[in-house]
Design an enzyme around this catalytic site. Structure first.
Site, PDB file in Angstrom:
ATOM      1  N   ASN A 196       0.824  -1.210   0.000  1.00 59.72           N
ATOM      2  CA  ASN A 196       0.000   0.000   0.000  1.00 59.72           C
ATOM      3  C   ASN A 196       0.857   1.258   0.000  1.00 59.72           C
ATOM      4  O   ASN A 196       0.534   2.252  -0.669  1.00 59.72           O
ATOM      5  CB  ASN A 196      -0.924   0.008   1.214  1.00 59.72           C
ATOM      6  CG  ASN A 196      -2.046  -1.006   1.114  1.00 59.72           C
ATOM      7  OD1 ASN A 196      -2.272  -1.590   0.060  1.00 59.72           O
ATOM      8  ND2 ASN A 196      -2.746  -1.229   2.206  1.00 59.72           N
ATOM      9  N   ARG A 210     -10.867  -4.806 -13.682  1.00 51.83           N
ATOM     10  CA  ARG A 210      -9.791  -5.693 -13.228  1.00 51.83           C
ATOM     11  C   ARG A 210     -10.339  -7.110 -13.252  1.00 51.83           C
ATOM     12  O   ARG A 210     -11.341  -7.405 -12.607  1.00 51.83           O
ATOM     13  CB  ARG A 210      -9.333  -5.352 -11.810  1.00 51.83           C
ATOM     14  CG  ARG A 210      -8.791  -3.944 -11.627  1.00 51.83           C
ATOM     15  CD  ARG A 210      -8.173  -3.783 -10.232  1.00 51.83           C
ATOM     16  NE  ARG A 210      -7.981  -2.395  -9.881  1.00 51.83           N
ATOM     17  CZ  ARG A 210      -6.946  -1.647 -10.265  1.00 51.83           C
ATOM     18  NH1 ARG A 210      -6.016  -2.185 -11.036  1.00 51.83           N
ATOM     19  NH2 ARG A 210      -6.840  -0.384  -9.892  1.00 51.83           N
ATOM     20  N   ARG A 231      -5.351   1.240 -13.005  1.00 52.98           N
ATOM     21  CA  ARG A 231      -3.983   1.426 -12.517  1.00 52.98           C
ATOM     22  C   ARG A 231      -3.312   0.107 -12.136  1.00 52.98           C
ATOM     23  O   ARG A 231      -3.854  -0.688 -11.377  1.00 52.98           O
ATOM     24  CB  ARG A 231      -3.977   2.374 -11.329  1.00 52.98           C
ATOM     25  CG  ARG A 231      -2.590   2.757 -10.845  1.00 52.98           C
ATOM     26  CD  ARG A 231      -2.670   3.751  -9.721  1.00 52.98           C
ATOM     27  NE  ARG A 231      -3.226   5.010 -10.177  1.00 52.98           N
ATOM     28  CZ  ARG A 231      -4.148   5.700  -9.507  1.00 52.98           C
ATOM     29  NH1 ARG A 231      -4.647   5.234  -8.389  1.00 52.98           N
ATOM     30  NH2 ARG A 231      -4.577   6.861  -9.970  1.00 52.98           N
ATOM     31  N   HIS A 238     -15.588   2.264 -14.730  1.00 46.40           N
ATOM     32  CA  HIS A 238     -15.433   1.517 -13.483  1.00 46.40           C
ATOM     33  C   HIS A 238     -16.697   0.735 -13.136  1.00 46.40           C
ATOM     34  O   HIS A 238     -16.692  -0.066 -12.202  1.00 46.40           O
ATOM     35  CB  HIS A 238     -15.081   2.501 -12.353  1.00 46.40           C
ATOM     36  CG  HIS A 238     -14.608   1.865 -11.097  1.00 46.40           C
ATOM     37  ND1 HIS A 238     -15.325   1.909  -9.922  1.00 46.40           N
ATOM     38  CD2 HIS A 238     -13.474   1.175 -10.815  1.00 46.40           C
ATOM     39  CE1 HIS A 238     -14.656   1.276  -8.969  1.00 46.40           C
ATOM     40  NE2 HIS A 238     -13.538   0.818  -9.482  1.00 46.40           N
ATOM     41  N   TYR A 290     -12.649 -10.021  -1.117  1.00 41.47           N
ATOM     42  CA  TYR A 290     -13.308  -8.734  -0.941  1.00 41.47           C
ATOM     43  C   TYR A 290     -14.791  -8.953  -0.660  1.00 41.47           C
ATOM     44  O   TYR A 290     -15.418  -9.846  -1.226  1.00 41.47           O
ATOM     45  CB  TYR A 290     -13.191  -7.871  -2.205  1.00 41.47           C
ATOM     46  CG  TYR A 290     -11.802  -7.478  -2.620  1.00 41.47           C
ATOM     47  CD1 TYR A 290     -10.670  -7.879  -1.924  1.00 41.47           C
ATOM     48  CD2 TYR A 290     -11.613  -6.687  -3.751  1.00 41.47           C
ATOM     49  CE1 TYR A 290      -9.404  -7.508  -2.331  1.00 41.47           C
ATOM     50  CE2 TYR A 290     -10.349  -6.309  -4.164  1.00 41.47           C
ATOM     51  CZ  TYR A 290      -9.249  -6.733  -3.455  1.00 41.47           C
ATOM     52  OH  TYR A 290      -7.996  -6.360  -3.863  1.00 41.47           O
ATOM     53  N   ARG A 329     -14.104   2.394   4.919  1.00 40.43           N
ATOM     54  CA  ARG A 329     -12.920   1.565   5.152  1.00 40.43           C
ATOM     55  C   ARG A 329     -11.623   2.377   5.212  1.00 40.43           C
ATOM     56  O   ARG A 329     -10.796   2.196   6.089  1.00 40.43           O
ATOM     57  CB  ARG A 329     -12.791   0.521   4.038  1.00 40.43           C
ATOM     58  CG  ARG A 329     -11.657  -0.461   4.247  1.00 40.43           C
ATOM     59  CD  ARG A 329     -11.379  -1.247   2.983  1.00 40.43           C
ATOM     60  NE  ARG A 329     -10.641  -0.479   1.999  1.00 40.43           N
ATOM     61  CZ  ARG A 329     -10.708  -0.677   0.675  1.00 40.43           C
ATOM     62  NH1 ARG A 329     -11.520  -1.584   0.199  1.00 40.43           N
ATOM     63  NH2 ARG A 329      -9.996   0.059  -0.149  1.00 40.43           N
ATOM     64  N   HIS A 360     -15.433  -3.920   0.743  1.00 38.33           N
ATOM     65  CA  HIS A 360     -15.478  -3.323  -0.598  1.00 38.33           C
ATOM     66  C   HIS A 360     -16.891  -2.982  -1.056  1.00 38.33           C
ATOM     67  O   HIS A 360     -17.075  -2.423  -2.132  1.00 38.33           O
ATOM     68  CB  HIS A 360     -14.824  -4.304  -1.589  1.00 38.33           C
ATOM     69  CG  HIS A 360     -14.363  -3.688  -2.865  1.00 38.33           C
ATOM     70  ND1 HIS A 360     -15.006  -3.898  -4.062  1.00 38.33           N
ATOM     71  CD2 HIS A 360     -13.318  -2.872  -3.135  1.00 38.33           C
ATOM     72  CE1 HIS A 360     -14.374  -3.244  -5.021  1.00 38.33           C
ATOM     73  NE2 HIS A 360     -13.350  -2.617  -4.493  1.00 38.33           N
TER      74      HIS A 360
END
Length: 739
Positions: A89, A421, A451, A481, A518, A614, A642
């Site tokens: 991270n 993703r 990304r 997205h 998630y 979160r 998530h």
């Protein structure tokens, strides 16, 4: 190009358990400036009284993740994994967030204390340094001793037995040395170009080289193909079933044999080091003719962006540190002197070796929804009503099965899907390829700018195009997205036949691996109104025509932000009229100022607001006269939270929306996102009972945000506490009947 590019400002416009983040092995003073402030808002009220800083809030999130590694109740391999997650991270934090700040400083007067943004950078740097120090302290004083007590020993050169040293030398000679190419620095051998986050050694030499000249410094690049964690053979570690395991790290192997790389010279000093670089990709989408080709060219430069951070050993000789700082043109604040391996994230390889059940979270099998048997006809099941899937507690397999049945069903004529993703190798992509080969019209919106997944997405786009699928890359200037799947199936006979749509909408990515890690909701639906909305979104994305009016979906960047603000204002109006007002929202981040201001106004009107955020949260809760009716909590547990859930009381109607969007400027204005209502009353109640209520009752994994910017953690409350994630594992796995 990545290096030297100009970019917009990095901000969006708009016991062992620790009781609070500040009580981590981070100086208490760090918490006092944990949330620096933004420029004053138009209301004239000081920004410090209204907003927390998003970068410092992100660092606070990583402090909470690190606290999981300190919890004795967490299995040992998972504790080490949390240490690695913090490193990963932080890498992304510097590569993306800090890089934007530094870009602005460099465009100002240079990276110096004279830069206008220097105080902000200094606050981030101080908090990041404290976090890294805490991370290594935890690794060295808690995790490593715990590993040793469990029989997992990471042995240094000085601790190795003669037999172990002999094996390590043989390994070095056979597997490592042939791949190493030390570079002695002189005018003919300039400082090499070093890749982002790659492991290197810098070596200080004494004596003369083969040509009788004095060359004092050498650089040794460590190839990424080499494993960083190397288990010794069982005969050398006493390894047996359930017994000890001895590990050597690649950096220790190289350090022990550095002298072999420089025969005839004396090593006076050395250090591991790693440089973190700006990794944001940039292409002008208005000027390129083919975004995929432009992105592929840009990817070749990603590893060599501007330097941002230097990690070295604490034992690094001062003259070598100075040389590296000068080479990368970094201030002292950008140098991180660590007491251990400079890249802890690579210890994930050690986590992989800790495969015994006692080191891991208890295994579980995601449940199938009761209405859908594994071999069921999904089209028939969806016609019986909407199907809600709650991952990872319930399986993602029904979504895969829908795509599988669609690929092989001769009545299915078209499939449309968004991919943000999905992983480098995905069964979903394989099924889309199979569908295209079988002659179905397959249209896929592939987000090339996801990304760090850009290369994988470019490759899957080419794979799909090779079999005739129509691939587009979303909308210029926006990221796609939204998580949408649409299937068109011809049903009926003769003149009565018609195309019937089926859809899936999700809060998380179409990534089978992350659906096991998630928490997300997904909905399978044959509702014609929903499907029409989804079809119109796809038409908008492929044709770039104005999106037709949507009946149920809120679509960013058009209506989603307006609808959210209106729903918040409606609750405020209801409360002002003396009626109960209630808002509950769960998401990854909350930083959009307009949304925060609307929540403040609703709080002042008497609306009770519960936020489950979160990560980054710029809203300051519990401030008298501003946000005294707002509570903010963060859940950090086994799974990565998530879900995006918006709940509004709506005069007793209980409106519940699921979404792909956080309340951030990038989601609301610079991405294609969707939110959709849960209309079925039973499913709506399920979302409330599973996605909101248990998290509001959580006392085991919940951190409560105070008005002062501290997160008060689970250990501040007595007893083992109630864990929402553990409860959902038990109830959904064991009691899915009747859902």
């Amino acid at each position: 190009m990545v290096k030297g590019k100009r970019r917009a400002h990095h901000r969006d416009k708009n016991k062992e358990d620790f009781p609070i983040v500040a009580a981590l092995p981070v100086p208490v003073a760090a918490a006092t400036h944990a949330f620096a402030t933004r420029p004053a808002p138009t209301s004239g009220q000081a920004a410090a009284e209204r907003y927390f800083d998003r970068e410092l809030s992100q660092l606070a999130f990583n402090e909470r993740v690190l606290a999981m590694a300190a919890r004795a109740s967490v299995p040992l391999a998972e504790r080490l994994r949390y240490v690695c997650i913090v490193s990963s991270n932080l890498d992304e934090f510097f590569e993306v967030r800090v890089s934007g700040l530094i870009d602005q400083m460099r465009e100002d007067v240079g990276w110096t204390p004279a830069a206008s943004l220097w105080p902000e950078y200094l606050a981030i740097s101080e908090r990041a340094h404290a976090l890294v120090d805490a991370q290594y302290r935890l690794y060295n004083t808690v995790i490593t001793p715990s590993l040793q007590r469990a029989g997992i020993v990471v042995v240094s050169h000085n601790e190795r037995t003669p037999a172990q040293r002999k094996w390590v030398r043989q390994y070095f000679e056979a597997e490592v040395k042939p791949l190493l190419s030390p570079i002695g620095l002189d005018p003919a051998h300039p400082f090499p170009q070093l890749m982002n986050k790659a492991l290197n050694f810098i070596v200080q030499l004494q004596g003369k080289d083969a040509f009788g000249r004095v060359s004092a410094t050498a650089i040794l690049k460590v190839p990424r193909v080499l494993p960083r964690v190397i288990p010794l053979p069982a005969r050398l570690s006493g390894e047996r079933a359930g017994g000890p395991m001895t590990i050597v790290l690649l950096s220790s192997v190289i350090r022990a044999h550095l002298q072999d790389m420089f025969p005839g010279r004396t090593i006076a000093g050395f250090s591991q080091f790693r440089v973190t670089r700006d990794s944001e990709l940039w292409v002008d989408e208005r000027e390129v003719r083919n975004l995929r080709q432009a992105m592929r060219m840009e990817l070749t430069q990603r590893h060599f962006g501007d330097p941002l951070r230097l990690e070295i050993l604490r034992t690094c000789p001062p003259q070598l540190e100075t040389l590296l700082r000068d080479q990368f043109q970094l201030p002292n604040e950008a140098v991180y002197r660590v007491a251990g391996p400079v890249n802890l994230v690579r210890l994930n390889q050690l986590v992989d070796h800790l495969s015994q059940p006692k080191f891991r979270w208890p295994a579980f099998a995601p449940a199938w929804p009761a209405r859908v048997a594994p071999d069921a006809d999904l089209f028939a099941a969806m016609k019986q009503g909407d199907i809600l899937l709650h991952h990872p507690f319930e399986s993602f397999e029904p979504v895969i099965e829908l795509l599988r049945q669609s690929a092989y069903d001769p009545r299915v004529v078209a499939i449309r899907m968004t991919l943000y993703r999905t992983g480098a190798a995905s069964v979903l992509v394989d099924l889309l390829v199979e569908a295209a080969r079988r002659g179905k019209e397959v249209t896929v919106i592939v987000e090339l700018k996801a990304r760090f997944d850009e290369e994988a997405n470019i490759n899957l786009a080419e794979q799909l195009e090779a079999v005739g699928a129509q691939v587009v890359y979303g909308v210029v200037g926006l990221k796609t997205h939204a998580k949408l799947l649409l299937v068109l199936r011809r049903e009926g006979d003769g003149k009565r036949s018609q195309l019937v749509p089926y859809a899936h909408l999700g809060t998380g990515n179409y990534h089978p691996a992350t659906t096991k890690l998630y928490t997300d909701f997904g909905m399978l639906t044959a509702n014609a109104e929903f499907a029409t909305d989804v079809e119109r979104v796809f038409m908008h994305l492929t044709s770039m025509t104005k999106v037709a009016r949507l009946k149920h979906l809120w679509l960013a960047p058009f209506s989603l932000h307006k609808r959210v603000l209106q729903a918040i204002r409606d609750e405020a109006k209801s409360a002002a009229a003396g009626k109960p007002g209630r808002i509950i929202a769960k998401m990854n981040a909350l930083v959009d100022e307009a949304t925060i201001n609307a929540l403040y106004a609703a709080s002042q009107a008497g609306v009770k607001i519960e936020l489950i955020i979160r990560g980054q949260c710029a809203l300051r809760p519990g401030v008298r006269g501003l946000s005294e009716n707002i509570r903010v909590r963060s859940i950090i547990g086994r799974f990565l939270e998530h879900h995006r859930i918006y709940y509004f009381r709506a005069g007793g109607r209980d409106d519940v929306y699921l979404a792909s969007a956080d309340w951030m400027g990038r989601n609301l204005f610079r991405r294609v996102e969707v939110a959709w209502p849960v209309l079925d009353k039973k499913l709506k109640q399920r979302v409330i009972n599973e996605g909101l209520k248990p998290y509001l009752e959580d006392t085991a994994d919940a951190w409560l945000l105070t008005a002062g910017g501290e997160y008060r953690g689970p250990a501040a409350r007595r007893g083992p506490g109630f864990s929402a994630q553990s409860q959902l594992l038990q109830t959904l796995a064991a009691a899915v009947d009747g859902r």
